[in-house]
Scaffold this motif. Structure first.
Motif, PDB file in Angstrom:
ATOM      1  N   LEU A   1       1.736   2.346  -3.324  1.00 28.87           N
ATOM      2  CA  LEU A   1       0.624   2.878  -4.120  1.00 28.87           C
ATOM      3  C   LEU A   1       0.326   4.339  -3.770  1.00 28.87           C
ATOM      4  O   LEU A   1      -0.220   5.072  -4.589  1.00 28.87           O
ATOM      5  N   ILE A   2       0.648   4.719  -2.534  1.00 28.64           N
ATOM      6  CA  ILE A   2       0.322   6.069  -2.075  1.00 28.64           C
ATOM      7  C   ILE A   2       1.284   7.100  -2.690  1.00 28.64           C
ATOM      8  O   ILE A   2       2.469   6.887  -2.723  1.00 28.64           O
TER       9      ILE A   2
ATOM     10  N   VAL B   1       0.844  -1.198   0.000  1.00 26.65           N
ATOM     11  CA  VAL B   1       0.000   0.000   0.000  1.00 26.65           C
ATOM     12  C   VAL B   1       0.881   1.250   0.000  1.00 26.65           C
ATOM     13  O   VAL B   1       0.558   2.256  -0.642  1.00 26.65           O
ATOM     14  N   GLY B   2       2.009   1.178   0.732  1.00 28.30           N
ATOM     15  CA  GLY B   2       2.930   2.307   0.751  1.00 28.30           C
ATOM     16  C   GLY B   2       3.463   2.649  -0.627  1.00 28.30           C
ATOM     17  O   GLY B   2       3.729   3.826  -0.911  1.00 28.30           O
TER      18      GLY B   2
END
Length: 355
Positions: A354-355, A351-352
């Motif tokens: 993707l941010i 997720v990191g």
């Protein structure tokens, strides 16, 4: 021959899934020794324990996933809500099939090579995969093997320009990528090896005799991928041939599980076709690929929690029949602690990115 079906499936399935998912993780032809060693470590620490988990559940339940979870949740005396993991997996399987067809055709076929628009070609591949899903599993596996081996032979004769092996500094994001490739890109947590090994588990006293050949097949797929590179200029015909056969195999697995659960035929088709069709939504692939990987990790996480913390120790000990108590205890530690923590960290790392 039947005992070789699962290892062969593990090799072909893993190789095609890795080839389909790795580009979305930013992995192309870069040969980073440290990353491949990390990947090997996740195969040992994460993939192997969850492979044992699948086969142990198969030995205990003696039926396919959706049916098995009804009895397994009753045995564990837990809420029926935990059965959701089976439904998540059975919908994920055709979704994964659509993803690898879409990604591999996009990666290996140039628009100038096609006489039709790319989306029409992908539609034709998915329609063919759906049609082929009704033929024998052995035939589909044979087609997968032929396609994968043809691709590897071509890549050997006409090698791509790959960077030399080299060391780089490991990053937290690479842990997430390695975990995704070790779990999602090997098809673990979906009940595929569980379903394919139901005949074998009746005749084998020890789970290791089923699990280890499957794990070796997966590991060989990792080695082949590492050697040739994900974008090794594989011939379009053979790699598309392979992905269509593997997608058909995945669709068949999903449909058979739904059949065993006595789901209406029209609903079976609707689930499979809807999971394929979503890949045709314009500009959605950039969102669907991350969803695919997170979804696969969540399935593995639920299984690790269910088996490690909710099922009684005695439930799977007899099914696994591991002679060495120390090895069994190591497996329990891996399932209860190492797997959940590793998957949560992998989700955070991914997720990191993707941010």
């Amino acid at each position: 021959m039947s005992r070789w079906l699962s290892p062969l499936m593990a090799f072909c399935l893993s190789f095609i899934l890795i080839a389909g998912l790795a580009p979305s993780l930013g992995l192309a032809v870069d040969r980073q020794i440290d990353f491949w060693l990390l990947w090997f470590g996740t195969m040992l620490l994460l993939a192997l324990p969850i492979a044992y988990l699948e086969i142990a559940l198969a030995k205990r339940s003696k039926t396919t996933v959706l049916n098995a979870l009804s009895s397994l949740t009753r045995d564990a005396d837990v809420s029926p809500k935990w059965r959701i993991v089976g439904w998540l997996a059975v919908v994920f399987i055709p979704f994964l099939a659509g993803g690898i067809v879409f990604n591999i055709t996009a990666m290996n076929l140039k628009p100038t090579e096609l006489a039709v628009e790319h989306h029409w070609f992908v539609l034709g591949c998915m329609a063919l995969a759906f049609a082929l899903s009704f033929i024998s599993r052995q035939i589909l596996l044979a087609l997968s093997v032929i396609g994968v081996l043809a691709s590897l032979v071509f890549a050997t004769v006409y090698p791509a320009a790959l960077t030399p092996w080299h060391m780089t500094e490991l990053s937290f994001s690479e842990w997430g990528n390695a975990t995704i490739l070790a779990l999602v890109a090997t098809g673990l947590g979906l009940g595929l090896y569980w379903q394919n090994s139901l005949d074998s588990v009746q005749s084998q006293a020890s789970a290791s005799k089923i699990v280890l050949p499957i794990w070796v097949g997966q590991l060989l797929a990792v080695i082949a991928f590492a050697y040739f590179g994900v974008n090794a200029q594989l011939p379009a015909i053979s790699i598309v041939f392979s992905v269509v056969a593997v997608a058909a195999l995945l669709l068949q697995f999903a449909r058979v599980q739904l059949q065993h659960r006595q789901i209406a035929v029209l609903i079976q088709y609707a689930i499979c076709l809807a999971a394929l069709a979503v890949w045709f939504v314009p500009n959605m692939a950039q969102w669907l690929n991350p969803l695919l990987m997170l979804w696969g990790l969540v399935i593995c996480l639920i299984y690790a929690i269910f088996v490690g913390w909710l099922m009684k120790i005695s439930h799977l000990r007899k099914a696994m029949n591991i002679g060495n108590e120390g090895l069994y205890n190591l497996w329990r530690i891996a399932v209860r602690i190492i797997l959940p923590l590793s998957i949560v960290l992998a989700i955070v790392a991914f997720v990191g990115q993707l941010i």
